[in-house]
Design an enzyme around this catalytic site. Structure first.
Site, PDB file in Angstrom:
ATOM      1  N   SER A  51       0.840  -1.178  -0.007  1.00  0.00           N
ATOM      2  CA  SER A  51       0.119   0.072  -0.035  1.00  0.00           C
ATOM      3  C   SER A  51       0.836   1.190   0.055  1.00  0.00           C
ATOM      4  O   SER A  51       0.246   2.421  -0.344  1.00  0.00           O
ATOM      5  CB  SER A  51      -0.924   0.008   1.278  1.00  0.00           C
ATOM      6  N   ASP A  89       5.643  -6.858   2.900  1.00  0.00           N
ATOM      7  CA  ASP A  89       4.589  -7.575   1.626  1.00  0.00           C
ATOM      8  C   ASP A  89       5.462  -7.752   0.372  1.00  0.00           C
ATOM      9  O   ASP A  89       6.557  -6.878  -0.075  1.00  0.00           O
ATOM     10  CB  ASP A  89       3.591  -6.427   1.119  1.00  0.00           C
ATOM     11  N   GLU A 187      -9.402  -9.686   3.852  1.00  0.00           N
ATOM     12  CA  GLU A 187      -9.500  -8.384   3.250  1.00  0.00           C
ATOM     13  C   GLU A 187     -10.984  -8.150   2.808  1.00  0.00           C
ATOM     14  O   GLU A 187     -11.202  -8.981   1.569  1.00  0.00           O
ATOM     15  CB  GLU A 187      -8.502  -7.765   2.583  1.00  0.00           C
TER      16      GLU A 187
HETATM   17  O1  KIV Z   1      -0.355  -3.568   1.705  1.00  0.00           O
HETATM   18  C1  KIV Z   1      -1.289  -3.222   2.860  1.00  0.00           C
HETATM   19  O2  KIV Z   1      -1.222  -2.274   3.217  1.00  0.00           O
HETATM   20  C2  KIV Z   1      -1.961  -4.599   2.955  1.00  0.00           C
HETATM   21  C3  KIV Z   1      -2.983  -4.412   4.077  1.00  0.00           C
HETATM   22  C4  KIV Z   1      -4.365  -3.614   3.475  1.00  0.00           C
HETATM   23  C5  KIV Z   1      -3.475  -5.593   4.730  1.00  0.00           C
HETATM   24  O3  KIV Z   1      -1.783  -5.526   2.541  1.00  0.00           O
END
Ligand code: KIV
Length: 294
Positions: A51, A89, A187
């Protein structure tokens, strides 16, 4: 073992909280100041989410960031030495091409300072999950609305509303748990679906827009703090706890006004030399600088 290392959160410690009385808390962070606020507040996990592409870098989706970009942000977060577990991530295309690339990309995020990685998708991604686990790297799953599949899903929409789709999500969750993930993000799914999955799997579920039956909750730092821009329409699951963007803008407005009025910097905010030295240098026409109003 030091007091602080004793409090350090790990992936097995997160997994052990399954079904516990106190829900797990995860908040995103992307740099040192945001990491300090999340860790200082006592969250269990810091998610360096992709994100970052949208909330920090101004892109319209998460598809624009690379493993190098993610490692840059993971490093900034990790250098604050948080007690919270740093989950990084894996960005789009970093685990879709080959097993070898997948493991190298996950390793890059671990070398940058993460304690675990997160990837999107269910049964389709089991080979990737297994390969990363085989390299001794803990993996968090992520199903439901998976923003890296935005084009395939046709937009940011609630997932699992129909019976077949709900069953598919439950099968994905079981497959991720069976493969060895230590937790799964759910999500934007109906709360009943999140409840069934939470009761069915042996690892914690961390919800975002998935209702209150999950084993934990996650929010994005900028949404939680009201730092998402004036035109941002937050989804209904976002609870905004502060108006930080407004507060920050007001503070900077006061700085602009002080500079323009000549009241910043004041004498106490200035390095001075002795009058004798100023005289010797011929500064201020040979006299000491007149004192400015504080
Ligand atoms: O990238 C992110 O912030 C996420 C959350 C929404 C879980 O994957």
């Amino acid at each position: 073992m030091t007091a602080s290392s004793a409090r350090k959160m790990t992936a097995p410690a997160v997994a052990a909280r399954k079904g516990g009385e106190v829900p797990l808390v995860m908040v995103t962070a992307y740099d040192a100041p945001s990491a300090r606020t999340v860790d200082g507040a006592g969250a269990d996990m810091i998610l360096v989410g992709d994100s970052v592409a949208m909330v920090v870098l101004g892109y319209d989706d998460t598809l624009q960031v690379t493993t190098d970009d993610m490692a840059h942000h993971v490093g900034a977060v990790a250098r604050t030495r948080p007690n919270a577990l740093v989950v990084a991530d894996l960005p789009w295309l970093s685990y879709h091409v080959s097993v070898a690339e997948t493991v190298h990309n996950a390793a890059q995020l671990i070398r940058a300072g993460a304690g675990a990685v997160k990837l999107e998708g269910g049964r389709k991604r089991i080979e990737a999950v297994r390969a990363i686990l085989d390299a001794e790297i803990p993996v968090m799953g992520h199903i439901g609305l998976t923003p890296q599949s935005i084009h395939a899903l046709g937009g940011f929409k609630v997932q699992g509303k129909e019976l077949e789709a709900a069953k598919a999500l439950a099968d994905d969750a079981s497959a991720l748990a069976d493969a060895g993930c230590f937790a799964i993000v759910l999500e934007c799914v109906p709360d009943a679906v999140a409840r069934v999955i939470t009761e069915q799997v042996s690892i914690p579920t961390i919800g975002i827009g998935a209702g209150r039956h999950c084993d934990g909750q996650v929010l994005v730092w900028h949404d939680l703090l009201g730092f998402s821009g004036p035109d941002h329409r937050a989804p209904k699951f976002v609870r905004t706890y502060a108006a930080m963007e407004l507060l920050a803008t007001e503070a900077i407005e006061r700085f602009c006004a002080d500079v323009r009025a000549g009241t910043y910097p004041a004498s106490a905010e200035t390095y001075h030399m002795t009058d004798q030295m100023a005289d010797a240098l011929g500064l201020y026409g040979g006299t000491a600088e007149p004192e400015l109003a504080q």
